[in-house]
Each structure stands twice: as C-alpha cells, then as structure tokens.
Enzyme design. Structure first.
Site, PDB file in Angstrom:
ATOM      1  N   ASP A   1      34.335  16.499  74.456  1.00 23.14           N
ATOM      2  CA  ASP A   1      35.043  17.248  75.490  1.00 23.14           C
ATOM      3  C   ASP A   1      34.052  17.547  76.608  1.00 23.14           C
ATOM      4  OD1 ASP A   1      37.361  17.303  73.995  1.00 23.14           O
ATOM      5  OD2 ASP A   1      36.770  19.118  72.922  1.00 23.14           O
TER       6      ASP A   1
ATOM      7  N   ASP B   1      34.660  13.228  68.825  1.00 21.62           N
ATOM      8  CA  ASP B   1      35.125  13.112  70.215  1.00 21.62           C
ATOM      9  C   ASP B   1      34.302  14.030  71.124  1.00 21.62           C
ATOM     10  OD1 ASP B   1      36.281  15.619  69.640  1.00 21.62           O
ATOM     11  OD2 ASP B   1      38.138  14.630  68.998  1.00 21.62           O
TER      12      ASP B   1
ATOM     13  N   ASP C   1      35.626  30.168  70.854  1.00 23.53           N
ATOM     14  CA  ASP C   1      35.809  30.938  69.624  1.00 23.53           C
ATOM     15  C   ASP C   1      34.497  31.387  68.954  1.00 23.53           C
ATOM     16  OD1 ASP C   1      35.369  28.282  68.991  1.00 23.53           O
ATOM     17  OD2 ASP C   1      37.164  28.029  67.765  1.00 23.53           O
TER      18      ASP C   1
END
Ligand code: ATP
Ligand code: MG
Length: 455
Positions: free
Chosen positions: A74, A72, A148
């Site tokens: 983003d 996917d 992260d």
C-alpha cells in the site's frame, strides 16, 4: 548534571510528540531492498518526481522490517486521488466516501491512499460510538495516528531508504509486541473490527499483546454485533485464510471473542468431537496455504459449522424426518442463523450445502451410486470433508479408506471394490485380490491425496 536532566526531559517530550517521526536509515532498520516490489518503487518514484510525498505504508513496512516479503504494497501520499490518477496510465479511483486509487501494472495492483486527517469529534457515529464516516484528507502524522497498531503505522521511502516511525513501531517490532495506538477502549468503540485484527496479527506474527491493548477486549467483544455483517465476514475470512487459522481460533478463545462471533462456533468448541474436527480442518487449511494451494471458503465454513449441522440433523431425525430431508432442514437452520451475523455470500452458502448434502451419499457403496457421486462437481471437496470426519473419529475410518481406494482405482478395481460383499467383516476374496493388484501397482503410485477441498 542539569544539562543531562534537561536533555532527558527534551528527549521524552520529543518522543511523545507524535507529529515528529523518528527517522531511521538503512543501517538502523536493516530492510532488505530486494524484498520490495519494483512496482511499489515505481509508484512512489513517479509521485515524488511530480512533487508529492509518497511512501510504502502499513503492513508492507511491518513485514519488510520483519524480513518477510510483503504480499501486497500500500502506498500513502499527499496527492489527491485525482492527482494520483493523472500520473498513471492504468489507475482507477474507487470508493465513494473515501476515494482510493488502484494503480495496475499487469496483474499487480497497488492501492494508493491519500493521507487521512485527524479523526474529528463531529464524525457521524452509531448509537454505540462506531464511526460511520470520517473521511477527511490530512497530513502524514494525522494519517499515522488513525492507523490501528504501532507496528502498522510506519512509512518507508524507497528513494532515501528511510523509515518514518511516529508511534514507537520499531521498538514494538523488536519487542514483538502488538500495541494499539491511542486509548484502546476508544479505538475499539470507533471500530470494533480492530479487536479481530488484534487476534489475527498476534497469532500470525507470534507477537504478544500489550496488556492495555488486550484488557478491554472481553468487555467490549459484544460491540462486534453492531458491525455490518459483510465486514465481519471479510475479517473472518482474512483470519481463516491467514495461514494461521488454528492459532487465530485459539487466540479468539483466549480473548473471549469466539462467543457470539460465529454464533454456533462457541457451541461447537465446547464439544470434544467438534473441537477435534475444527482443529483438524484448520490445521490442514493452514498447511495448504503454506504450500501455496488454494482454499475454498465454502469448505472452511462448512467445516466450522458441521457439528452444529450434525446436532440439528439428529434432532430432526428423532422428530421423525427421513434422513435426507432432515439433513437439508438442518443445513437451512444453520445457514439461516449464520447469515444474519456473517453475510455468507450465496455462492459460499451453496458450496457448504453441497458438501454437507453429499455426506450421506458416501454411505451408499453399491450399484451405480458411487460412480454418480464421483461425477459430482464438488466431489473432491465432499470427499476431503469425509476424510476429516473419519480422522476426527466421528465415523468409521473404513469408509474413508474405501473411498480413497475407489477414487484412485481403475475400472476393474472399482468393480472389485463394489462386489466386495465381505468388506465389513474384514476382507474376503475380493479384498485379497484387490490388495494383490494394488501391491503390484504401488511401485508406480505417487501416494494418497491431500485432504482439503479447494477446486
Ligand atoms: P495484511 O498483511 O494482512 O494485509 P495489513 O496491516 O496490510 O496486513 P490491511 O487490512 O491491508 O492490513 O490494512 C493496511 C493498513 O491500513 C494497516 O496496516 C493499518 O495501518 C491500516 N488499517 C487497516 N484497517 C484498519 C482499521 N480497522 N483501523 C485502523 N487502521 C487500519
Ligand atoms: Mg495489507
């Protein structure tokens, strides 16, 4: 000489200035534009034409750099959610605290997020330091620092085909290193789920973990206890459905994270039969994911916890309970103790119970009982589970073979199987007739079934 020295110092300062990205062109990063989804390009283009910044971000850029088609895409932008929504016909603002926009094209969903601001010291935290809310908008380099890992903090602009790298992500991708951004202890304290993400990415990408990133994990693992159960569950599911569940589990053990995570898993993994069962279940799950087949979470969790159920089942029987009620009591205990930590959804819990409760029914191979079992809505999952039990050595392989024959046979063969009184002794008349019939049919047969239960 002096010039060289000054250039070196300036170069270092520039490298450490995290507000200025290193920008790489197509020749340097080598991303294949063919791996990009046309809808991701559509979204960034529309936003850019409206005067905003817009990039593909996070995991998709990492995967593109690794030459893998992202599952996917983003998008990160400096447009506010309202501004994004106005630009697309099917766009929905979701989330109350930190709004993101879901942009839909047919079945395809893209998540568009406004750059988040630098983490503030005033953000509300729980008593262990976990950040509860910190949802300010910000600029791109602030957005990068809140991500992260270095490899998850890169931005790709499809228009100019440039990668913007704020934290040395490109170098880490090339060295195959997973490195958390910032001070590891502080980042785990803010969000303990990041420890599980370390494990998932390291196992899935086959990256090594930077020593400073992994060092604090064993001491900080217990902080996961304070994370809401639903989030731990989501992350565990991602880990188990990653196609690298077995590697993830091994990595969890290596990092000392399996203790207390699934409360019963550490016990299971200490028993040879338990570990064999879980290993088989997870490697078959991985194989199914790689073949593009579905995997049911109920089956997965039923497998992970089966040996705990077995232990409790035996204990209840020893205490004088009849076998079937004893199994239900054992299932209750296990589901109850898991729910506290894992927020198992009701549907998953009931699937697990169905799979477990079906197991003693496979032992009744007389009369109408096997036919009734075949009609069970979740027969396939129960049967696949039975095969795992056989393969792990928990029960006699004969019972699984019998069911495979019964499941695949036509009516007359099923009757023969049922009337085969000698099967325990190793083959009577009916067995012989049966195998003759099967041999003559086998030319047209497509082989045995796979063994995982996702209907
Ligand atoms: P996957 O391929 O599994 O989806 P991903 O990197 O895209 O991997 P997501 O969970 O979809 O992972 O998150 C998207 C991005 O959001 C990450 O790449 C990372 O930049 C950021 N992110 C997600 N979770 C966290 C977190 N707990 N802390 C900081 N940043 C995060
Ligand atoms: Mg993602």
């Amino acid at each position: 000489m002096i010039k060289k020295f000054i250039r070196k110092i300036l170069g270092k300062a520039k490298a450490l200035d995290r507000s200025q990205p290193v920008v790489l062109g197509p020749k340097e990063h080598g991303i294949d534009p063919g791996l990009l989804s046309s809808n991701a390009v559509r979204v960034t283009q529309t936003l850019q034409e409206a005067g905003f910044k817009a990039f593909v971000v996070g995991g998709a850029v990492r995967d593109l750099l690794l030459g893998v088609k992202p599952k996917d895409f983003d998008i990160a932008t400096n447009a506010t959610p309202e501004q994004v929504k106005r630009l697309f016909r099917r766009a929905f603002i979701i989330g109350r605290r930190f709004q993101i926009v879901h942009v839909m094209f047919g079945q395809d969903l893209l998540e568009v997020t406004t750059f988040r601001g630098a983490s503030s010291n005033e953000a509300p935290k729980d008593e262990h330091g976990r950040v509860l809310r910190d949802n300010t908008f910000g600029v791109q380099h602030e957005d990068a620092i809140r991500r992260d890992f270095t490899i998850n903090a890169m931005y790709y602009d499809p228009a100019s085909q440039s990668v913007f790298d704020y934290h040395g992500g490109i170098a880490d991708i090339r060295k195959k290193i997973l490195r958390i951004i910032g001070v590891p202890e502080a980042r785990y304290r803010e969000d303990p789920i990041r420890m599980l993400r370390v494990v998932r990415f390291a196992a899935r990408l086959k990256f090594s973990i930077d020593p400073a990133t992994s060092a604090p994990i064993p001491a900080m693992a217990a902080l996961i206890d304070n994370v809401p159960a639903a989030r731990v569950f989501d992350e565990m599911l991602k880990l188990l459905m990653s196609g690298h569940a077995l590697a993830c589990l091994q990595q969890l053990r290596k990092e000392g994270l399996h203790h207390g995570l699934l409360p019963l898993l550490d016990v299971v993994l200490e028993q040879p039969l338990g570990i064999k069962f879980v290993t088989l279940a997870l490697s078959e799950t991985d194989a199914r994911i790689h073949q593009g087949k579905s995997v049911s979470p109920g089956f997965l969790f039923a497998s992970l916890l089966w040996h705990q159920v077995l232990e409790k089942w035996t204990a209840y029987k020893m205490a004088g309970e009849l076998p079937i009620p004893a199994l239900h009591l054992a299932a209750d205990d296990v589901l109850e103790s898991q729910t506290e930590k894992l927020a198992l959804q009701r549907k998953i819990g009931s699937d697990m119970r169905d799979i477990w409760a079906m197991q003693p029914r496979f032992e009744r191979r007389v009369g109408k009982a096997p036919y009734r079992l075949l009609e069970h809505l979740r027969f396939r999952a129960g049967y696949d589970f039975l095969l795992l039990r056989c393969a792990s050595g928990e029960i006699d392989a004969d019972i699984g073979e019998w069911w495979t024959e019964f499941y695949e046979a036509d009516s007359p063969d099923r009757e023969l199987l049922l009337s085969d009184k000698n099967r325990m002794e190793g083959g009577g008349l009916a067995t012989k007739k049966r195998s003759q019939r099967r041999r003559s049919k086998s030319k047209n047969n497509s082989g045995t079934s796979s063994s995982e239960g996702g209907e």
